[in-house]
Design a protein around this motif. Sequence first.
Motif, PDB file in Angstrom:
ATOM      1  N   ASP A 174      48.586  22.402  75.265  1.00 38.99           N
ATOM      2  CA  ASP A 174      49.458  23.400  76.147  1.00 38.99           C
ATOM      3  C   ASP A 174      48.923  24.699  76.345  1.00 38.99           C
ATOM      4  O   ASP A 174      49.773  25.617  76.205  1.00 38.99           O
ATOM      5  N   VAL A 175      47.557  24.777  76.640  1.00 34.98           N
ATOM      6  CA  VAL A 175      46.975  26.155  76.771  1.00 34.98           C
ATOM      7  C   VAL A 175      47.525  26.696  77.984  1.00 34.98           C
ATOM      8  O   VAL A 175      48.032  26.039  79.005  1.00 34.98           O
ATOM      9  N   GLU A 176      47.819  28.178  77.902  1.00 31.90           N
ATOM     10  CA  GLU A 176      48.026  28.862  79.073  1.00 31.90           C
ATOM     11  C   GLU A 176      46.821  29.203  79.445  1.00 31.90           C
ATOM     12  O   GLU A 176      46.164  30.130  78.875  1.00 31.90           O
ATOM     13  N   PHE A 177      46.662  28.870  80.723  1.00 32.31           N
ATOM     14  CA  PHE A 177      45.204  29.151  81.563  1.00 32.31           C
ATOM     15  C   PHE A 177      45.607  30.021  82.836  1.00 32.31           C
ATOM     16  O   PHE A 177      45.915  29.389  83.745  1.00 32.31           O
ATOM     17  N   THR A 178      45.505  31.254  82.733  1.00 25.48           N
ATOM     18  CA  THR A 178      45.753  32.177  83.831  1.00 25.48           C
ATOM     19  C   THR A 178      44.533  32.563  84.486  1.00 25.48           C
ATOM     20  O   THR A 178      43.489  32.863  84.027  1.00 25.48           O
ATOM     21  N   MET A 179      44.519  32.774  85.947  1.00 23.11           N
ATOM     22  CA  MET A 179      43.810  33.267  86.641  1.00 23.11           C
ATOM     23  C   MET A 179      44.233  34.403  87.438  1.00 23.11           C
ATOM     24  O   MET A 179      45.335  34.026  88.200  1.00 23.11           O
ATOM     25  N   GLU A 180      43.683  35.506  87.683  1.00 21.84           N
ATOM     26  CA  GLU A 180      44.066  36.599  88.688  1.00 21.84           C
ATOM     27  C   GLU A 180      43.578  36.156  90.189  1.00 21.84           C
ATOM     28  O   GLU A 180      42.661  35.606  90.435  1.00 21.84           O
ATOM     29  N   ALA A 181      44.281  36.558  90.887  1.00 26.14           N
ATOM     30  CA  ALA A 181      44.090  36.257  92.384  1.00 26.14           C
ATOM     31  C   ALA A 181      44.556  37.455  93.546  1.00 26.14           C
ATOM     32  O   ALA A 181      45.427  38.123  93.086  1.00 26.14           O
ATOM     33  N   ASN A 182      43.877  37.549  94.455  1.00 24.78           N
ATOM     34  CA  ASN A 182      44.218  38.357  95.541  1.00 24.78           C
ATOM     35  C   ASN A 182      45.018  37.682  96.590  1.00 24.78           C
ATOM     36  O   ASN A 182      44.430  36.566  97.096  1.00 24.78           O
ATOM     37  N   PRO A 183      46.032  37.945  97.099  1.00 24.05           N
ATOM     38  CA  PRO A 183      46.507  37.346  98.167  1.00 24.05           C
ATOM     39  C   PRO A 183      45.637  37.299  99.337  1.00 24.05           C
ATOM     40  O   PRO A 183      45.057  38.248  99.653  1.00 24.05           O
ATOM     41  N   GLY A 184      45.838  36.139 100.051  1.00 26.08           N
ATOM     42  CA  GLY A 184      44.709  35.873 101.096  1.00 26.08           C
ATOM     43  C   GLY A 184      43.310  35.198 100.667  1.00 26.08           C
ATOM     44  O   GLY A 184      42.474  35.021 101.509  1.00 26.08           O
ATOM     45  N   THR A 185      43.245  34.943  99.229  1.00 24.79           N
ATOM     46  CA  THR A 185      41.963  34.481  98.857  1.00 24.79           C
ATOM     47  C   THR A 185      42.278  33.098  98.244  1.00 24.79           C
ATOM     48  O   THR A 185      41.463  32.587  97.497  1.00 24.79           O
ATOM     49  N   THR A 186      43.332  32.664  98.552  1.00 22.84           N
ATOM     50  CA  THR A 186      43.717  31.270  97.836  1.00 22.84           C
ATOM     51  C   THR A 186      44.174  30.250  98.621  1.00 22.84           C
ATOM     52  O   THR A 186      45.498  29.885  98.991  1.00 22.84           O
ATOM     53  N   ASP A 187      43.371  29.474  99.499  1.00 21.24           N
ATOM     54  CA  ASP A 187      43.737  28.789 100.341  1.00 21.24           C
ATOM     55  C   ASP A 187      43.788  27.067  99.678  1.00 21.24           C
ATOM     56  O   ASP A 187      43.688  27.220  98.556  1.00 21.24           O
ATOM     57  N   PRO A 188      44.392  26.361 100.179  1.00 22.27           N
ATOM     58  CA  PRO A 188      44.705  24.984  99.609  1.00 22.27           C
ATOM     59  C   PRO A 188      43.709  24.453  98.880  1.00 22.27           C
ATOM     60  O   PRO A 188      43.757  23.762  97.691  1.00 22.27           O
ATOM     61  N   GLU A 189      42.374  24.485  99.365  1.00 17.95           N
ATOM     62  CA  GLU A 189      41.275  23.597  98.878  1.00 17.95           C
ATOM     63  C   GLU A 189      41.114  24.351  97.434  1.00 17.95           C
ATOM     64  O   GLU A 189      40.391  23.745  96.588  1.00 17.95           O
ATOM     65  N   LYS A 190      41.015  25.734  97.591  1.00 17.91           N
ATOM     66  CA  LYS A 190      40.666  26.524  96.342  1.00 17.91           C
ATOM     67  C   LYS A 190      41.727  26.199  95.098  1.00 17.91           C
ATOM     68  O   LYS A 190      41.522  26.145  94.070  1.00 17.91           O
ATOM     69  N   LEU A 191      42.863  26.297  95.532  1.00 22.38           N
ATOM     70  CA  LEU A 191      44.035  25.992  94.716  1.00 22.38           C
ATOM     71  C   LEU A 191      43.942  24.808  94.036  1.00 22.38           C
ATOM     72  O   LEU A 191      44.235  24.704  92.766  1.00 22.38           O
ATOM     73  N   ALA A 192      43.562  23.600  95.016  1.00 22.54           N
ATOM     74  CA  ALA A 192      43.478  22.466  94.387  1.00 22.54           C
ATOM     75  C   ALA A 192      42.452  22.432  93.387  1.00 22.54           C
ATOM     76  O   ALA A 192      42.637  21.624  92.313  1.00 22.54           O
ATOM     77  N   ALA A 193      41.300  23.317  93.571  1.00 25.52           N
ATOM     78  CA  ALA A 193      40.206  23.127  92.475  1.00 25.52           C
ATOM     79  C   ALA A 193      40.584  23.814  91.219  1.00 25.52           C
ATOM     80  O   ALA A 193      40.295  23.236  90.244  1.00 25.52           O
ATOM     81  N   MET A 194      41.519  24.821  91.475  1.00 27.36           N
ATOM     82  CA  MET A 194      41.947  25.412  90.243  1.00 27.36           C
ATOM     83  C   MET A 194      43.037  24.686  89.299  1.00 27.36           C
ATOM     84  O   MET A 194      42.676  24.679  88.284  1.00 27.36           O
ATOM     85  N   PHE A 195      43.587  23.898  90.105  1.00 26.80           N
ATOM     86  CA  PHE A 195      44.797  23.132  89.471  1.00 26.80           C
ATOM     87  C   PHE A 195      44.134  22.016  88.780  1.00 26.80           C
ATOM     88  O   PHE A 195      44.285  21.842  87.574  1.00 26.80           O
ATOM     89  N   GLU A 196      43.314  21.390  89.507  1.00 23.71           N
ATOM     90  CA  GLU A 196      42.555  20.261  88.703  1.00 23.71           C
ATOM     91  C   GLU A 196      41.466  20.551  87.892  1.00 23.71           C
ATOM     92  O   GLU A 196      41.496  19.962  86.692  1.00 23.71           O
TER      93      GLU A 196
END
Length: 395
Positions: A95-117
């Motif tokens: 149940d780890v809480e795994f947080t990543m900071e992000a700047n709006p405009g730097t999170t396209d779908p491909e990158k978000l998929a890599a983060m989620f996976e």
Amino acid sequence: MAIATISAPRALYIHIPFCTNKCHYCDFTSYVLKGQPVDEYLDALEREMERTTAELPPVQIDTVFVGGGTPTVLTPPQMKRFLADVKRHFPLADDVEFTMEANPGTTDPEKLAAMFEGGVNRISFGVQSFDNDLLERIGRIHNVDDVYKSLENARAAGFTNLSIDLMFGLPGQTTATLEDSVNKALALKLPHYSLYSLKVEENTLFHKLYQRDELPLPSEDEEFNMYIHLMDRLKQAGYTHYEISNFALPGYESRHNSTYWRNEPYYGLGAGAHGYAGRVRHINVKGVQPFIDYTKTKLPRLEVNPVSEQEAMEDFMMVGLRLLEGVKASSFARQFDGMTLESKFGPIIDKLLKDGLLERLEWPGDHGYKLTDKGVLFGNDVFGSFIGLDENSDS
């Protein structure tokens, strides 16, 4: 202290120091991305992970926080590689809480998929304002449309635990423009909001402007009123004010940041990162190339500082009282060999109780103290009361 006697931290902080640009108020360890040896930096991070876990083997990591800089400037392949390295070296709780900071405009779908996976399950977006003119004035490269698109992309990728940062006390900001930003932020119905006042730090563009009297900051009274407005609006909207600068729906409080506020140990990796374990704090070297070079032969330490029991007790009170739930006598006794809060800080606590800044809490077999509503408004004064006491004094 022998390394074997140190309890392994259950929290992990990792610093990615690259940004698309440097904001006018930022004094964090961060460097403009263009021309930086990002892959070599990730190589170095992996070496630091290997050396760190060999020196202080982890048992279980309950929270991970990847900050910066802007970690989401990593490309999708770099993101996948980085997150795989984290998982390989650190045993993450189910149940780890795994947080990543992000700047709006730097999170396209491909990158978000890599983060989620890769295991990220919480994103903290540095929004700061919903006023495009103000965003430009403080050196942000995103606009309001980027905020909405980034949140839309994050939800589409499967993220539900989302937070945004807002800032107040900015140059040229008024209570009216802040109200508009808060209304737009709350309309997003996110589970968590962080609200920070501007601090003009040295080695920033804003500091240079301030010294030249060219930074039109709101007055102290205006900034004070902004904070009160923020607290009122978030509470009215059903959010719990669980820490001086943070509001959440039940169950969405930042578990990782609570590690800091409870003065608990944490691993700190990356250029300029801080770590704390076995009552020893360290700071890593800050430059990208020096960090890379250090990790080839040793841990990249700039400073390693033992924390005295006195300093640790002061820290316990200073950071613990940031939590609106307050500090518990049982927690203090557990960290400090049975010592009571009153034997160490009795006169200070009594004065703060008398001044209406603290209130005493009672539970079966335990008690503690927390900030009053008045104490929240004068938090820095309360925290400062516990700092710099004579090491040999019990008060």
